[in-house]
Write an enzyme that holds these catalytic residues in place. Structure first.
Site, PDB file in Angstrom:
ATOM      1  CD1 TRP A 109       0.719  -4.437  -3.825  1.00 20.61           C
ATOM      2  CD2 TRP A 109       0.049  -2.313  -3.644  1.00 20.61           C
ATOM      3  NE1 TRP A 109       0.468  -4.192  -2.495  1.00 20.61           N
ATOM      4  CE2 TRP A 109       0.057  -2.895  -2.363  1.00 20.61           C
ATOM      5  CE3 TRP A 109      -0.347  -0.983  -3.775  1.00 20.61           C
ATOM      6  CZ2 TRP A 109      -0.318  -2.184  -1.212  1.00 20.61           C
ATOM      7  CZ3 TRP A 109      -0.720  -0.273  -2.633  1.00 20.61           C
ATOM      8  CH2 TRP A 109      -0.699  -0.877  -1.371  1.00 20.61           C
ATOM      9  CG  ASP A 178       5.562  -0.801  -6.901  1.00 22.17           C
ATOM     10  OD1 ASP A 178       6.450  -0.814  -6.021  1.00 22.17           O
ATOM     11  OD2 ASP A 178       4.343  -0.741  -6.642  1.00 22.17           O
ATOM     12  CE  LYS A 202       4.541  -2.631   1.924  1.00 22.22           C
ATOM     13  NZ  LYS A 202       3.916  -2.593   0.609  1.00 22.22           N
TER      14      LYS A 202
HETATM   15  C1  LIG Z   1       3.068  -1.615  -0.039  1.00 21.46           C
HETATM   16  C2  LIG Z   1       3.156  -1.418  -1.492  1.00 21.46           C
HETATM   17  C3  LIG Z   1       2.871  -0.186  -2.084  1.00 21.46           C
HETATM   18  C4  LIG Z   1       2.333   1.005  -1.312  1.00 21.46           C
HETATM   19  O1  LIG Z   1       3.213   1.556  -0.444  1.00 21.46           O
HETATM   20  P1  LIG Z   1       2.779   2.837   0.430  1.00 21.46           P
HETATM   21  O2  LIG Z   1       4.068   3.256   1.018  1.00 21.46           O
HETATM   22  O3  LIG Z   1       1.778   2.369   1.434  1.00 21.46           O
HETATM   23  O4  LIG Z   1       2.205   3.844  -0.481  1.00 21.46           O
HETATM   24  C5  LIG Z   1       3.021  -0.057  -3.444  1.00 21.46           C
HETATM   25  N1  LIG Z   1       3.453  -1.088  -4.198  1.00 21.46           N
HETATM   26  C6  LIG Z   1       3.744  -2.288  -3.669  1.00 21.46           C
HETATM   27  C7  LIG Z   1       4.238  -3.382  -4.558  1.00 21.46           C
HETATM   28  C8  LIG Z   1       3.603  -2.495  -2.302  1.00 21.46           C
HETATM   29  O5  LIG Z   1       3.899  -3.690  -1.763  1.00 21.46           O
END
Ligand SMILES: *Cc1c(COP(=O)(O)O)cnc(C)c1O
Length: 370
Positions: A109, A178, A202
């Site tokens: 990521w 993030d 998530k």
């Molecule tokens: C799932 C995830 C993303 C991407 O999320 P989307 O909503 O699919 O764009 C980005 N960063 C991390 C750490 C993730 O787990």
């Protein structure tokens, strides 16, 4: 089995398990939300009801959960987690005349975020975890952060690799994180950050929503070609209602925030999450090498636990046998393979115990045939 109440043990990485109580509440008010005679899916986003009971309520509720200081804005945006891979550089790079930003590369990521940022500015990797095979976060004394970069970005929890920062980086630069797979899993000192963002599917809500917590002085520096919708200033001025927002995920998020408060808040979440993760790591570590997780103890993720078995064929058997016991979505990410168990807030200790017992039994049956 009663079909209307059957629920699987869902270890999916995202979209992921939601609290059953939240789904039931959403179900109960689906046809008639707050005596409006309308579903939440049919209510206008500029109606006073939406603004009071969802937009304002969700923000206040999240502010209380995380104790967000007053000099931070909270945004509920469309576009998911990756929207911020572009939005962050577009909005912050101009803070440095040379458009420099520093990133920590701790896995898949981070890499995606870096790749996107490179389209707009001079991106430097202040620390790369690849020389350690993405199994540890190197000590900060060895990092090379440039003094005048516009910001420092890191991925708190690498959802695919299962590598999580055991500390918050120290820096004079605005720190951008993030936290897509870790926000609300435990208490957090928001004042340490410039921006925290999290795609909601998530640990928070349904797909389509991204939560952004941003210090106010970082708003208003967008590069001139930044799309209007992607300018934090636009979204702050419009209170995330510049265009039609993802209403349903926003609504679900507000129910999830209420649910976390009812459970006792983020300290309770953290305690449960620690207990769940410790249980699975224990099974892995005591399996005499049958299950393997390569991450250094202090940097093991509390949310996403990837592990492998001795052969790909055994992993296939494992997934099939697990599924037959309603333990689902355990297949590892396509880029990494193997198995992965995600243990977000909504995954119950009972589900984790069921998985742990299944793993013990599976190892017991198959170890002797190796
Ligand atoms: C799932 C995830 C993303 C991407 O999320 P989307 O909503 O699919 O764009 C980005 N960063 C991390 C750490 C993730 O787990």
């Amino acid at each position: 089995m009663n079909h209307s109440t059957f629920r699987a043990h869902n270890f999916g990485a995202g979209p992921a398990a939601l609290p059953e109580a939240v789904l039931k509440k959403a179900q109960a008010e689906l046809l008639n939300w707050r005596s409006s005679g309308m579903s939440i899916l049919e209510v206008g986003h500029r109606s006073p009801e939406f603004i009071e009971h969802i937009a304002n309520h969700a923000e206040q509720s999240l502010r209380r959960l995380l104790d967000i200081p007053n000099n931070y804005e909270v945004l509920f945006l469309a576009g998911g987690g990756q929207s911020q891979f572009g939005m962050v550089p577009l909005n912050l790079l101009a803070r440095d005349p040379n458009k420099r930003a520093d990133y920590i590369n701790s896995g898949i990521w981070s890499e995606k975020a870096i790749l996107e940022a490179k389209r707009y500015g001079d991106i430097h990797i202040a620390c790369d975890c690849h020389p350690n095979q993405l199994t540890t976060i190197p000590k900060q004394s060895g990092w090379k952060i440039r003094k005048n970069s516009a910001y420092l970005h890191y991925t708190d929890n690498e959802t695919i690799g299962g590598l999580q920062f055991p500390f918050i980086p120290e820096t004079d630069l605005p720190l951008v994180s993030d936290m897509t797979s870790s926000l609300l899993s435990r208490p957090l000192t928001v004042s340490r950050f410039g921006i925290i963002y999290a795609g909601a599917q998530k640990n928070i809500s349904a797909a389509g929503l991204c939560i952004v917590i941003i210090r106010r002085d970082l708003v208003g520096h967008a590069l001139p070609f930044t799309p209007t919708l992607w300018n934090y200033q636009t979204q702050c001025d419009a209170k995330s209602l510049f265009n039609t927002p993802p209403i349903f995920p926003w609504y679900l998020a507000s129910l999830v925030f209420d649910w976390i408060h009812e459970q006792g808040g983020l300290t309770v979440m953290e305690k449960r999450n620690q207990e769940k993760a410790a249980r699975l790591y224990q099974v892995i570590d005591e399996s005499k090498g049958f299950y393997r997780n390569p991450i250094a103890a202090e940097a093991r993720s509390m949310m996403n636990i990837p592990f492998s078995l001795p052969t790909a064929a055994l992993e296939q058997d494992f997934l099939e046998a697990a599924k037959s016991q309603n333990l689902v979505n355990l297949k590892g990410h396509k880029l990494l393979g193997g198995i992965r168990a995600s243990l977000y807030n909504a995954v119950t200790l009972t589900s984790v115990e069921t998985l742990a017992n299944f793993m013990l039994e599976f190892a017991d049956t198959h170890q002797k045939h190796l």
